[in-house]
Design a protein around this motif. Sequence first.
Motif, PDB file in Angstrom:
ATOM      1  N   LEU A  97       0.802  -1.222   0.000  1.00 53.75           N
ATOM      2  CA  LEU A  97       0.000   0.000   0.000  1.00 53.75           C
ATOM      3  C   LEU A  97       0.837   1.276   0.000  1.00 53.75           C
ATOM      4  CD1 LEU A  97      -2.744  -1.190   2.489  1.00 53.75           C
ATOM      5  CD2 LEU A  97      -3.088  -0.712   0.061  1.00 53.75           C
ATOM      6  N   ALA A  98       2.048   1.222   0.500  1.00 51.94           N
ATOM      7  CA  ALA A  98       2.873   2.428   0.554  1.00 51.94           C
ATOM      8  C   ALA A  98       3.557   2.740  -0.772  1.00 51.94           C
ATOM      9  CB  ALA A  98       3.924   2.294   1.655  1.00 51.94           C
ATOM     10  N   TYR A  99       3.450   1.831  -1.735  1.00 49.99           N
ATOM     11  CA  TYR A  99       4.155   2.000  -3.004  1.00 49.99           C
ATOM     12  C   TYR A  99       3.177   1.987  -4.173  1.00 49.99           C
ATOM     13  CZ  TYR A  99       7.999   0.602   0.033  1.00 49.99           C
ATOM     14  OH  TYR A  99       8.885   0.523   1.069  1.00 49.99           O
ATOM     15  N   GLU A 100       3.544   2.677  -5.226  1.00 50.44           N
ATOM     16  CA  GLU A 100       2.821   2.576  -6.491  1.00 50.44           C
ATOM     17  C   GLU A 100       3.830   2.908  -7.584  1.00 50.44           C
ATOM     18  OE1 GLU A 100      -1.624   2.864  -7.201  1.00 50.44           O
ATOM     19  OE2 GLU A 100      -0.929   4.919  -7.495  1.00 50.44           O
ATOM     20  N   TYR A 101       4.145   1.913  -8.370  1.00 46.80           N
ATOM     21  CA  TYR A 101       5.298   1.995  -9.263  1.00 46.80           C
ATOM     22  C   TYR A 101       5.104   3.005 -10.382  1.00 46.80           C
ATOM     23  CZ  TYR A 101       9.792   0.089 -10.463  1.00 46.80           C
ATOM     24  OH  TYR A 101      11.132  -0.064 -10.647  1.00 46.80           O
ATOM     25  N   GLY A 102       6.174   3.732 -10.664  1.00 41.56           N
ATOM     26  CA  GLY A 102       6.201   4.693 -11.758  1.00 41.56           C
ATOM     27  C   GLY A 102       7.629   4.950 -12.168  1.00 41.56           C
ATOM     28  N   PRO A 103       7.833   5.793 -13.160  1.00 39.27           N
ATOM     29  CA  PRO A 103       9.186   6.015 -13.686  1.00 39.27           C
ATOM     30  C   PRO A 103      10.131   6.683 -12.680  1.00 39.27           C
ATOM     31  CG  PRO A 103       7.589   7.496 -14.714  1.00 39.27           C
ATOM     32  CD  PRO A 103       6.807   6.506 -13.943  1.00 39.27           C
ATOM     33  N   ARG A 104       9.614   7.298 -11.601  1.00 37.70           N
ATOM     34  CA  ARG A 104      10.464   7.947 -10.609  1.00 37.70           C
ATOM     35  C   ARG A 104      10.593   7.133  -9.323  1.00 37.70           C
ATOM     36  NH1 ARG A 104      12.181  12.776 -11.379  1.00 37.70           N
ATOM     37  NH2 ARG A 104      12.350  13.202  -9.133  1.00 37.70           N
ATOM     38  N   THR A 105      10.136   5.892  -9.335  1.00 33.43           N
ATOM     39  CA  THR A 105      10.127   5.090  -8.118  1.00 33.43           C
ATOM     40  C   THR A 105      11.512   4.948  -7.504  1.00 33.43           C
ATOM     41  OG1 THR A 105       8.137   3.861  -8.713  1.00 33.43           O
ATOM     42  CG2 THR A 105       9.666   2.786  -7.203  1.00 33.43           C
ATOM     43  N   TYR A 106      12.516   4.666  -8.307  1.00 30.86           N
ATOM     44  CA  TYR A 106      13.845   4.447  -7.754  1.00 30.86           C
ATOM     45  C   TYR A 106      14.413   5.729  -7.136  1.00 30.86           C
ATOM     46  CZ  TYR A 106      13.514  -0.032 -10.068  1.00 30.86           C
ATOM     47  OH  TYR A 106      13.088  -1.289 -10.453  1.00 30.86           O
ATOM     48  N   MET A 107      14.048   6.887  -7.666  1.00 25.84           N
ATOM     49  CA  MET A 107      14.514   8.152  -7.107  1.00 25.84           C
ATOM     50  C   MET A 107      13.781   8.488  -5.810  1.00 25.84           C
ATOM     51  SD  MET A 107      16.670  10.543  -7.331  1.00 25.84           S
ATOM     52  CE  MET A 107      17.321  10.199  -8.965  1.00 25.84           C
TER      53      MET A 107
ATOM     54  N   THR B 179       0.994 -25.937   1.144  1.00 29.99           N
ATOM     55  CA  THR B 179       1.513 -24.586   0.937  1.00 29.99           C
ATOM     56  C   THR B 179       0.622 -23.861  -0.072  1.00 29.99           C
ATOM     57  OG1 THR B 179       3.742 -25.489   1.210  1.00 29.99           O
ATOM     58  CG2 THR B 179       3.559 -23.249   0.359  1.00 29.99           C
ATOM     59  N   TRP B 180       0.169 -22.681   0.291  1.00 29.79           N
ATOM     60  CA  TRP B 180      -0.676 -21.897  -0.596  1.00 29.79           C
ATOM     61  C   TRP B 180       0.155 -21.235  -1.686  1.00 29.79           C
ATOM     62  CZ3 TRP B 180      -5.905 -21.875  -0.553  1.00 29.79           C
ATOM     63  CH2 TRP B 180      -6.547 -22.372   0.585  1.00 29.79           C
ATOM     64  N   TYR B 181      -0.487 -21.008  -2.826  1.00 28.93           N
ATOM     65  CA  TYR B 181       0.139 -20.315  -3.946  1.00 28.93           C
ATOM     66  C   TYR B 181      -0.622 -19.007  -4.183  1.00 28.93           C
ATOM     67  CZ  TYR B 181       1.571 -19.447  -8.833  1.00 28.93           C
ATOM     68  OH  TYR B 181       2.038 -18.893  -9.998  1.00 28.93           O
ATOM     69  N   VAL B 182       0.108 -17.882  -4.200  1.00 30.95           N
ATOM     70  CA  VAL B 182      -0.466 -16.561  -4.471  1.00 30.95           C
ATOM     71  C   VAL B 182       0.172 -16.062  -5.772  1.00 30.95           C
ATOM     72  CG1 VAL B 182      -0.816 -14.225  -3.593  1.00 30.95           C
ATOM     73  CG2 VAL B 182      -0.743 -16.165  -1.989  1.00 30.95           C
ATOM     74  N   PRO B 183      -0.529 -16.125  -6.904  1.00 32.32           N
ATOM     75  CA  PRO B 183       0.109 -16.010  -8.219  1.00 32.32           C
ATOM     76  C   PRO B 183       0.568 -14.611  -8.658  1.00 32.32           C
ATOM     77  CG  PRO B 183      -1.960 -17.247  -8.332  1.00 32.32           C
ATOM     78  CD  PRO B 183      -1.923 -16.585  -7.002  1.00 32.32           C
ATOM     79  N   THR B 184      -0.215 -13.545  -8.382  1.00 23.46           N
ATOM     80  CA  THR B 184       0.099 -12.173  -8.808  1.00 23.46           C
ATOM     81  C   THR B 184       0.258 -12.047 -10.323  1.00 23.46           C
ATOM     82  OG1 THR B 184       2.536 -12.324  -8.540  1.00 23.46           O
ATOM     83  CG2 THR B 184       1.251 -11.761  -6.580  1.00 23.46           C
ATOM     84  N   LEU B 185      -0.735 -12.517 -11.055  1.00 22.22           N
ATOM     85  CA  LEU B 185      -0.674 -12.478 -12.520  1.00 22.22           C
ATOM     86  C   LEU B 185      -0.639 -11.058 -13.056  1.00 22.22           C
ATOM     87  CD1 LEU B 185      -3.300 -15.239 -13.418  1.00 22.22           C
ATOM     88  CD2 LEU B 185      -0.847 -15.489 -13.104  1.00 22.22           C
ATOM     89  N   VAL B 186      -1.359 -10.147 -12.421  1.00 20.67           N
ATOM     90  CA  VAL B 186      -1.424  -8.782 -12.936  1.00 20.67           C
ATOM     91  C   VAL B 186      -0.065  -8.104 -12.833  1.00 20.67           C
ATOM     92  CG1 VAL B 186      -2.166  -7.655 -10.781  1.00 20.67           C
ATOM     93  CG2 VAL B 186      -2.865  -6.713 -12.998  1.00 20.67           C
TER      94      VAL B 186
ATOM     95  N   THR C 123      -2.344  -9.804  -5.900  1.00 19.46           N
ATOM     96  CA  THR C 123      -2.064  -9.009  -7.091  1.00 19.46           C
ATOM     97  C   THR C 123      -0.670  -8.399  -7.141  1.00 19.46           C
ATOM     98  OG1 THR C 123      -2.922  -7.018  -6.018  1.00 19.46           O
ATOM     99  CG2 THR C 123      -4.488  -8.345  -7.307  1.00 19.46           C
ATOM    100  N   ASP C 124      -0.039  -8.199  -5.975  1.00 18.57           N
ATOM    101  CA  ASP C 124       1.195  -7.410  -5.883  1.00 18.57           C
ATOM    102  C   ASP C 124       0.922  -5.955  -6.230  1.00 18.57           C
ATOM    103  OD1 ASP C 124       3.834  -7.051  -5.208  1.00 18.57           O
ATOM    104  OD2 ASP C 124       4.681  -8.112  -6.923  1.00 18.57           O
ATOM    105  N   SER C 125      -0.303  -5.493  -5.950  1.00 15.36           N
ATOM    106  CA  SER C 125      -0.632  -4.092  -6.214  1.00 15.36           C
ATOM    107  C   SER C 125       0.338  -3.176  -5.481  1.00 15.36           C
ATOM    108  CB  SER C 125      -2.068  -3.785  -5.786  1.00 15.36           C
ATOM    109  OG  SER C 125      -2.983  -4.402  -6.655  1.00 15.36           O
ATOM    110  N   GLY C 126       0.711  -2.119  -6.148  1.00 12.60           N
ATOM    111  CA  GLY C 126       1.852  -1.307  -5.752  1.00 12.60           C
ATOM    112  C   GLY C 126       2.906  -1.438  -6.827  1.00 12.60           C
ATOM    113  N   VAL C 127       2.950  -2.619  -7.452  1.00  8.66           N
ATOM    114  CA  VAL C 127       3.603  -2.765  -8.747  1.00  8.66           C
ATOM    115  C   VAL C 127       2.625  -2.199  -9.779  1.00  8.66           C
ATOM    116  CG1 VAL C 127       4.531  -4.382 -10.455  1.00  8.66           C
ATOM    117  CG2 VAL C 127       4.967  -4.733  -8.019  1.00  8.66           C
ATOM    118  N   SER C 128       1.470  -2.827  -9.932  1.00  8.40           N
ATOM    119  CA  SER C 128       0.403  -2.236 -10.731  1.00  8.40           C
ATOM    120  C   SER C 128      -0.388  -1.263  -9.846  1.00  8.40           C
ATOM    121  CB  SER C 128      -0.509  -3.327 -11.283  1.00  8.40           C
ATOM    122  OG  SER C 128      -1.047  -4.106 -10.220  1.00  8.40           O
ATOM    123  N   ARG C 129      -1.377  -0.611 -10.399  1.00  8.13           N
ATOM    124  CA  ARG C 129      -2.112   0.454  -9.701  1.00  8.13           C
ATOM    125  C   ARG C 129      -3.069  -0.127  -8.652  1.00  8.13           C
ATOM    126  NH1 ARG C 129      -7.003   2.806  -9.838  1.00  8.13           N
ATOM    127  NH2 ARG C 129      -7.148   5.059  -9.408  1.00  8.13           N
TER     128      ARG C 129
END
Length: 440
Positions: free
Chosen positions: A97-107, A298-305, A353-359
């Motif tokens: 929740l604290a992240y949302e990826y964009g072109p300035r993420t690394y900065m 063991t559960w599998y959480v895929p994060t396809l998006v 979903t790994d949201s924070g990578v996607s929106r």
Amino acid sequence: MTTTAKSGHFRSYCARLVGVLLTVFAVSPTLAEELAIYAGKMFDSQGGELLENRTIHVVDGRIESVQKGFAKRDREQLVDLRNYTVLPGLMDMHTHLAYEYGPRTYMETFTWNEADYTLRAVDTARRTLRAGFTTVRDLGDSGHVTVSLRNAIDRGTVEGPRIFTAGKAIATTGGHADPTNGYRHDLMGSPGPADGVVNGIASARQAVRQRYKDGADLIKITATGGVLSVAKSGQNPQFMQDELEAVVATAKDYGFTVAVHAHGKEGMDRAIRAGVDSIEHGTYMDGETIELMKRNDTWYVPTLVAGEWVTKKSDVDGFFPDMVRTKAATIGPLIRDTFAEAYRRGVGIAFGTDSGVSRHGDNAREFILMVAAGMTPADALRSATWNAAELLDMQDELGSISAGRKADIIAVAGNPLEDISEMQRVGFVMKGGEIVVNAE
């Protein structure tokens, strides 16, 4: 009496009055609001089928009972969803929740303060809830942002989903989630267990105990390389077997489950043998890994998006650092086929979903990708309700519309078993008996 004396008496009176009011409000019970929800169709997350014409009775934020037909009691407020399909609140088992990826993420690592990440998380939490996701696991932050966010949501001062947070993910030196990857040498330093970096059994145990001290709800480790870290490999094993076993054993002492980021097979297999609870991503799992997961529950959480998103962005010049771009183009496209095989062979799957990578707020895109890869719509919905509640060990509280559970309830206008894209158009959201988004 002097003016000063009068002023002092007035301040004293105000202080006593405030004290009385605080005491009254602290001990006065909140009146239980009673609701009757008419559901034209209702998804049974245990059976995976739609039931017709049900009344859901909600008292004080919990489901008191569910009955056939429409039958409102005199004292109940009516919520009429007869023209909707009603489902349990959705649950996303992999967010940031604290992240949302964009072109300035690394900065942002160098230009943002913890307050900046916190304010972003307030916004992403609101979007997530309003998309119908009433519960999430947050699998990695910094500065304890999501611990504070969870507490604020629980207090009712911030709008958002129910959060189970891992706090800072645990990595090894130079591994995925080492917070200093990619820094110039004089800035790298040597982060330790408090920073989420371990080497050896003792520091692995210390890192778990630190998460307990920090207020985390579960443990997240990065057992292999990853796509978005500025490090060469996206799949090499990054924990030794004894380190993994130390993490799991210590986590169990503190009542934690353990979620594991893993792309490569060897790191994944080591983690499964150590007794972890879930594998996130799982890109390079093979038949042997699948059988190992089934034997160990063991559960599998895929994060396809997330796989779809990094694949698309790898085509954009300059969006990723070159080292990351190569990994994104290689690993991203593989996750869908891995998921299809794991589902076909009966691995337990929980939605993530790994949201924070996607929106954030676009979480329901995952349903479309799951169904496109061969999962039935009913199983996709179960993965985000009943299965997710099982992964959290919260099936007595969450994941179904049945007596005794928290009243986390959403609704869509169409039939998601016929068109899973309906899940991208949630028109009603209730969390704990409180209506967040009302049907028009």
